[in-house]
Scaffold this motif. Sequence first.
Motif, PDB file in Angstrom:
ATOM      1  N   ILE A 169      44.280  40.027  33.903  1.00 27.67           N
ATOM      2  CA  ILE A 169      43.221  40.451  33.399  1.00 27.67           C
ATOM      3  C   ILE A 169      41.956  40.496  34.415  1.00 27.67           C
ATOM      4  CG2 ILE A 169      43.512  39.990  31.014  1.00 27.67           C
ATOM      5  CD1 ILE A 169      41.647  37.583  31.306  1.00 27.67           C
ATOM      6  N   SER A 170      42.337  40.023  35.821  1.00 25.52           N
ATOM      7  CA  SER A 170      41.321  39.897  36.646  1.00 25.52           C
ATOM      8  C   SER A 170      41.338  41.333  37.376  1.00 25.52           C
ATOM      9  CB  SER A 170      41.578  38.810  37.647  1.00 25.52           C
ATOM     10  OG  SER A 170      40.678  39.064  38.858  1.00 25.52           O
ATOM     11  N   PRO A 171      40.383  41.991  37.630  1.00 30.25           N
ATOM     12  CA  PRO A 171      40.516  43.239  38.352  1.00 30.25           C
ATOM     13  C   PRO A 171      40.092  43.163  39.686  1.00 30.25           C
ATOM     14  CG  PRO A 171      38.078  43.139  37.205  1.00 30.25           C
ATOM     15  CD  PRO A 171      39.120  42.025  36.728  1.00 30.25           C
ATOM     16  N   ILE A 172      39.925  41.915  40.319  1.00 34.08           N
ATOM     17  CA  ILE A 172      39.701  41.752  41.865  1.00 34.08           C
ATOM     18  C   ILE A 172      40.701  40.913  42.398  1.00 34.08           C
ATOM     19  CG2 ILE A 172      37.065  41.720  41.237  1.00 34.08           C
ATOM     20  CD1 ILE A 172      37.474  38.570  42.013  1.00 34.08           C
ATOM     21  N   VAL A 173      41.901  40.704  41.648  1.00 34.46           N
ATOM     22  CA  VAL A 173      43.090  40.201  42.480  1.00 34.46           C
ATOM     23  C   VAL A 173      43.646  40.774  43.417  1.00 34.46           C
ATOM     24  CG1 VAL A 173      45.630  39.591  42.070  1.00 34.46           C
ATOM     25  CG2 VAL A 173      43.829  38.719  40.407  1.00 34.46           C
ATOM     26  N   ASN A 174      43.649  42.238  43.604  1.00 31.01           N
ATOM     27  CA  ASN A 174      44.152  43.148  44.768  1.00 31.01           C
ATOM     28  C   ASN A 174      43.275  43.009  45.927  1.00 31.01           C
ATOM     29  OD1 ASN A 174      46.999  44.061  44.433  1.00 31.01           O
ATOM     30  ND2 ASN A 174      46.055  44.874  42.376  1.00 31.01           N
ATOM     31  N   ILE A 175      42.088  42.565  45.887  1.00 30.58           N
ATOM     32  CA  ILE A 175      41.271  42.738  46.922  1.00 30.58           C
ATOM     33  C   ILE A 175      41.441  41.604  47.906  1.00 30.58           C
ATOM     34  CG2 ILE A 175      39.390  44.026  45.623  1.00 30.58           C
ATOM     35  CD1 ILE A 175      37.532  41.349  46.088  1.00 30.58           C
ATOM     36  N   PHE A 176      42.287  40.672  47.419  1.00 35.76           N
ATOM     37  CA  PHE A 176      42.582  39.307  48.167  1.00 35.76           C
ATOM     38  C   PHE A 176      43.609  39.554  49.406  1.00 35.76           C
ATOM     39  CE2 PHE A 176      40.806  37.347  44.396  1.00 35.76           C
ATOM     40  CZ  PHE A 176      39.521  36.759  45.151  1.00 35.76           C
ATOM     41  N   ASN A 177      44.400  40.644  48.893  1.00 36.76           N
ATOM     42  CA  ASN A 177      45.285  41.245  50.002  1.00 36.76           C
ATOM     43  C   ASN A 177      45.630  42.841  49.525  1.00 36.76           C
ATOM     44  OD1 ASN A 177      47.439  41.833  51.692  1.00 36.76           O
ATOM     45  ND2 ASN A 177      48.892  40.351  51.088  1.00 36.76           N
ATOM     46  N   PRO A 178      44.821  43.610  49.998  1.00 34.11           N
ATOM     47  CA  PRO A 178      44.825  44.857  49.681  1.00 34.11           C
ATOM     48  C   PRO A 178      46.209  45.840  50.426  1.00 34.11           C
ATOM     49  CG  PRO A 178      43.174  44.751  51.221  1.00 34.11           C
ATOM     50  CD  PRO A 178      43.527  43.349  50.817  1.00 34.11           C
ATOM     51  N   TYR A 179      46.471  45.067  51.519  1.00 35.14           N
ATOM     52  CA  TYR A 179      47.687  45.565  52.171  1.00 35.14           C
ATOM     53  C   TYR A 179      48.984  45.506  51.401  1.00 35.14           C
ATOM     54  CZ  TYR A 179      44.597  44.362  56.272  1.00 35.14           C
ATOM     55  OH  TYR A 179      43.564  44.463  57.068  1.00 35.14           O
ATOM     56  N   MET A 180      49.022  44.609  50.375  1.00 26.21           N
ATOM     57  CA  MET A 180      50.193  44.388  49.507  1.00 26.21           C
ATOM     58  C   MET A 180      49.779  44.543  48.076  1.00 26.21           C
ATOM     59  SD  MET A 180      53.055  41.215  49.249  1.00 26.21           S
ATOM     60  CE  MET A 180      53.393  41.288  51.052  1.00 26.21           C
ATOM     61  N   ILE A 181      49.963  45.551  47.450  1.00 25.71           N
ATOM     62  CA  ILE A 181      49.571  45.702  46.148  1.00 25.71           C
ATOM     63  C   ILE A 181      50.258  44.822  45.095  1.00 25.71           C
ATOM     64  CG2 ILE A 181      49.510  47.449  44.227  1.00 25.71           C
ATOM     65  CD1 ILE A 181      47.464  48.090  46.024  1.00 25.71           C
ATOM     66  N   ASN A 182      49.635  44.294  44.268  1.00 26.38           N
ATOM     67  CA  ASN A 182      50.078  43.335  43.162  1.00 26.38           C
ATOM     68  C   ASN A 182      50.481  44.416  41.999  1.00 26.38           C
ATOM     69  OD1 ASN A 182      50.619  41.604  41.094  1.00 26.38           O
ATOM     70  ND2 ASN A 182      49.406  40.085  41.952  1.00 26.38           N
ATOM     71  N   TRP A 183      51.519  44.985  41.832  1.00 24.71           N
ATOM     72  CA  TRP A 183      51.783  45.866  40.720  1.00 24.71           C
ATOM     73  C   TRP A 183      51.710  45.303  39.331  1.00 24.71           C
ATOM     74  CZ3 TRP A 183      51.377  50.759  41.953  1.00 24.71           C
ATOM     75  CH2 TRP A 183      51.774  51.145  43.255  1.00 24.71           C
ATOM     76  N   ARG A 184      51.913  43.956  39.435  1.00 25.30           N
ATOM     77  CA  ARG A 184      51.990  43.267  38.090  1.00 25.30           C
ATOM     78  C   ARG A 184      50.488  43.293  37.468  1.00 25.30           C
ATOM     79  NH1 ARG A 184      52.620  38.379  39.450  1.00 25.30           N
ATOM     80  NH2 ARG A 184      52.906  38.766  41.493  1.00 25.30           N
ATOM     81  N   ASN A 185      49.485  43.102  38.553  1.00 22.32           N
ATOM     82  CA  ASN A 185      48.028  42.957  38.002  1.00 22.32           C
ATOM     83  C   ASN A 185      47.472  44.429  37.541  1.00 22.32           C
ATOM     84  OD1 ASN A 185      44.930  43.747  39.656  1.00 22.32           O
ATOM     85  ND2 ASN A 185      45.189  42.084  38.404  1.00 22.32           N
ATOM     86  N   LEU A 186      48.257  45.550  38.376  1.00 24.13           N
ATOM     87  CA  LEU A 186      47.812  46.866  38.055  1.00 24.13           C
ATOM     88  C   LEU A 186      48.280  46.941  36.539  1.00 24.13           C
ATOM     89  CD1 LEU A 186      48.258  48.859  41.088  1.00 24.13           C
ATOM     90  CD2 LEU A 186      46.191  47.923  40.250  1.00 24.13           C
ATOM     91  N   ILE A 187      49.423  46.706  36.306  1.00 14.55           N
ATOM     92  CA  ILE A 187      50.104  47.160  34.874  1.00 14.55           C
ATOM     93  C   ILE A 187      49.303  46.258  34.036  1.00 14.55           C
ATOM     94  CG2 ILE A 187      51.997  46.681  33.664  1.00 14.55           C
ATOM     95  CD1 ILE A 187      53.572  47.370  35.973  1.00 14.55           C
TER      96      ILE A 187
END
Length: 381
Positions: A169-187
Amino acid sequence: MNGIIARFWLQLLLRREQAVTLLVSLSVVILFNLFMHEGIAITYSVNLLFVAFFSLQIASIHKRNHTEPFLYISVLPTYRLITYQFYISLILTFPLLLMMSGLLWKSFADVSLWNLLLIVLSSVIFAIMSGIFVGQIVKHFGLAFTILISVYLPMGLMAWSYNEKFRYISPIVNIFNPYMINWRNLIGLLGCSLLFYGLGTLLSSRRGGGKKSLIPWISTVLACCLLLGVWGYEGMFNQKMRATTFQMVKVGQTQVEYKGISSYQAKQFATLFETLYQVAKKKETHPVRYTLEITRIHSMSSFEPKIIVQNHNKLQINIYSNKLLEFNFGMDWASKWIDYILPQSPHLSNEQVEAFRHIKSDIVLEVRRRNPAHVYTLQGD
């Protein structure tokens, strides 16, 4: 009838006092982005807070203009009203979407534009739906805004590990490593957005209005399936990792045992550690050699996980987040490892401690200058 309701609602939105509120809010967030040089996490969270605030303004506009009876007796279904509110929110927050994209592009200039757009769009949709959801179920605007503040500000102030703990539920998780998308976070964000849509309809303070429709129920069930699916996948992945044997790569005299990451990533760790060891050895500092044991896991046992655990001649490295696989903005592994390969004697004087600290710093800087395996994509002057 629906067209009449929509036009009436837009007329409320475009009233002078409402337009002034939106323009002032937009000016504040623009000034914040231009002049407040805070960390990227808090800056991004504040932008998301304003996105949610704009959506809350739109969702509660009829309450603040005392036109609830007109909306309540209309035949416009609540789920369709929320859809209209989402479209308008997306249009009004488009300048913020551009600013957030620019913020990430400025910080991560070498990241794929596709990655940046995915991160921004998913987080903006989440923020919009959270604002609409709160506006639908909370009658008092002040309380609703307080709820949004209590969600988004701590998100930016917390350590990355806390956001990783709430990665669904955190919308900022992916900014900690935008080179590698965390698809589980997007889902997870998509699931939460659908959940806000469904529950916003079912729990709305507005009576009737299409609550018996299948659409909000389908949205809610689909959201639960997505969230449970991600949770189940992580559980199966963790079980698989526990049962999987370690693979091994060797660079020079450095051996890396790994599972859950690619051989390329394992070689990056091995090359960096080997270079660090060799640089320290040339300084005649008598470094200690370790075997690296790297395990990728999708969940953390605590809010402050132990990333590195020393076990005799091994350094056990627990990769809980994509952030730990990024060497520029994610984790400075050389600075972490130097304290293990050059343990400090407890019998040093203050001057010796300071000199030893400078030696360690020089070693790390030399490693960064050499840039082994090109792990550092950004080089300082």
